[in-house]
Design an enzyme around this catalytic site. Structure first.
Site, PDB file in Angstrom:
ATOM      1  N   SER A  68      34.683  84.822  18.083  1.00 23.26           N
ATOM      2  CA  SER A  68      34.172  86.070  18.673  1.00 23.26           C
ATOM      3  C   SER A  68      33.833  85.980  20.160  1.00 23.26           C
ATOM      4  CB  SER A  68      32.942  86.549  17.911  1.00 23.26           C
ATOM      5  OG  SER A  68      33.353  87.191  16.733  1.00 23.26           O
ATOM      6  N   LYS A  71      35.845  88.143  22.298  1.00 28.18           N
ATOM      7  CA  LYS A  71      35.597  89.591  22.423  1.00 28.18           C
ATOM      8  C   LYS A  71      35.098  89.963  23.822  1.00 28.18           C
ATOM      9  CE  LYS A  71      34.676  89.936  17.459  1.00 28.18           C
ATOM     10  NZ  LYS A  71      33.613  89.962  16.426  1.00 28.18           N
ATOM     11  N   TYR A 194      44.334  90.505  17.157  1.00 21.94           N
ATOM     12  CA  TYR A 194      42.927  90.129  16.966  1.00 21.94           C
ATOM     13  C   TYR A 194      42.792  88.692  16.433  1.00 21.94           C
ATOM     14  CZ  TYR A 194      38.204  90.059  15.047  1.00 21.94           C
ATOM     15  OH  TYR A 194      36.912  89.707  14.756  1.00 21.94           O
ATOM     16  N   TYR A 246      25.040  89.615  17.128  1.00 17.59           N
ATOM     17  CA  TYR A 246      24.997  90.451  15.921  1.00 17.59           C
ATOM     18  C   TYR A 246      23.555  90.759  15.521  1.00 17.59           C
ATOM     19  CZ  TYR A 246      29.438  88.224  16.228  1.00 17.59           C
ATOM     20  OH  TYR A 246      30.601  87.723  16.704  1.00 17.59           O
ATOM     21  N   VAL A 264      32.120  82.318  15.240  1.00 13.29           N
ATOM     22  CA  VAL A 264      31.966  81.543  14.008  1.00 13.29           C
ATOM     23  C   VAL A 264      32.646  80.169  14.057  1.00 13.29           C
ATOM     24  CG1 VAL A 264      31.517  83.466  12.418  1.00 13.29           C
ATOM     25  CG2 VAL A 264      33.879  82.738  12.855  1.00 13.29           C
TER      26      VAL A 264
END
Ligand code: GLN
Length: 310
Positions: A68, A71, A194, A246, A264
């Protein structure tokens, strides 16, 4: 690396010893089988200063799956490609308070993801890039290489394949977005980009270097290149602070007090504006998907240097 009073190496070594005590208490991301094979006792940390100096400890030059953390790079690229007005119509800027891969909120909020760092928001951002260019992965890789000032950054195709084979939840999110009218490219195309963006392999040193423009008002001090405006850097940093970890973001701000983005794969990239970009990596995660030893290391760094944004 300098041998002067500002040499952070002894501090980082000390932090590594302390943070390693958390290893054994977490869980590697086994929902992506290729990630479950990474040795859980790895730990690396790199600190890049805006003046170009760098300090590292442990496995700081071993590549890991950035997941992530990617991102942040796609967000910056999409903002550049489609412009902020168009992008922010399709994705929000609020913390989600939900797991990064949750479907519930997306359904109740009619396809407008809370922010670009939860999976739903990241898929919309990736869609913006995918719908805009014939080779989105090359565009992204090119941009990450420029950010990190390193030309051989690559995608670990085995990790991408492994996630694609088990990516039912992301597929569900993408299909829901499509049904809700917030995905332009084909679902399969967006998912394929992705998974590959998440499978970019970088070391702590690479990631810290790539985040340096966020600490330096948009400029890459290593090359002198201006990569984004100071306003954009400020805004991305603010999103890191409110959405970067998050549903663990509040506790992270409380414990560490530095804008950051986790993945992760066990990496966490952090930015102290005007001073440092940091990346720490250790594969074992807490129950929210954030690196356990990585969080501890950043907490110790903030405490021992008395640096935070507060
Ligand atoms: N590729 C991962 C996923 O979609 C990224 C999640 C993460 O790093 N938090 O589940």
């Amino acid at each position: 690396m300098s041998n002067n009073a500002n040499d952070l190496t002894p501090l980082l070594e000390n932090i590594e010893t302390e943070a390693r005590k958390s290893i054994g208490r977490g869980k590697v991301a086994d929902y992506i089988p290729a990630l479950a094979r990474v040795p859980r006792d790895r730990f690396g940390m790199a600190v890049c200063a805006v003046d170009g100096t760098e300090f590292v400890t442990g496995d700081a030059d071993s590549c890991f799956s950035i997941q992530s953390i990617s991102k942040v790079f796609t967000l910056e690229l999409a903002l550049k490609m489609v412009g902020s007005a168009a992008l922010w119509k399709r994705v929000g800027r609020e913390p989600s308070g939900n797991a990064f891969n949750s479907l519930v909120q997306l359904e109740s909020e009619q396809g407008l993801p809370r922010n670009p760092f939860i999976n739903a928001g990241a898929l919309v951002v990736t869609d913006a890039i995918t719908a805009r260019t014939v080779s989105p992965v090359l565009a992204l890789l090119g941009s990450v290489r420029r950010y990190a000032a390193r030309q051989d950054i690559y995608i670990d195709e085995e990790v991408a394949r492994s996630e694609a084979e088990h990516g039912h939840r992301n597929a569900a999110i993408a299909h829901l977005l499509k049904a809700q009218g917030n995905l332009n490219a084909k679902v399969e195309d967006v998912l394929s980009v992705y998974y590959r963006q998440c499978a970019i392999a970088m070391s702590c040193r690479d990631v810290a270097r790539a985040f340096l423009p966020l600490a330096a008002g948009g400029r890459q001090p290593r090359t002198g290149e201006k990569l984004m405006t100071p306003l954009r850097a400020k805004r991305i940093n603010s999103l890191l602070l409110t959405c970067g970890l998050y549903d663990g973001v509040g506790n992270f701000a409380f414990r560490v007090g530095i804008p950051a983005k986790s993945g992760v794969g066990g990496g966490i990239a952090a930015v102290i504006p005007g001073k440092y970009a940091i990346c720490v990596w250790s594969p074992e995660l807490d129950e929210l998907g954030n690196s356990l030893a990585g969080t501890r290391a950043l907490e110790l760094f903030a405490r021992k240097t008395r640096l935070s944004i507060f």
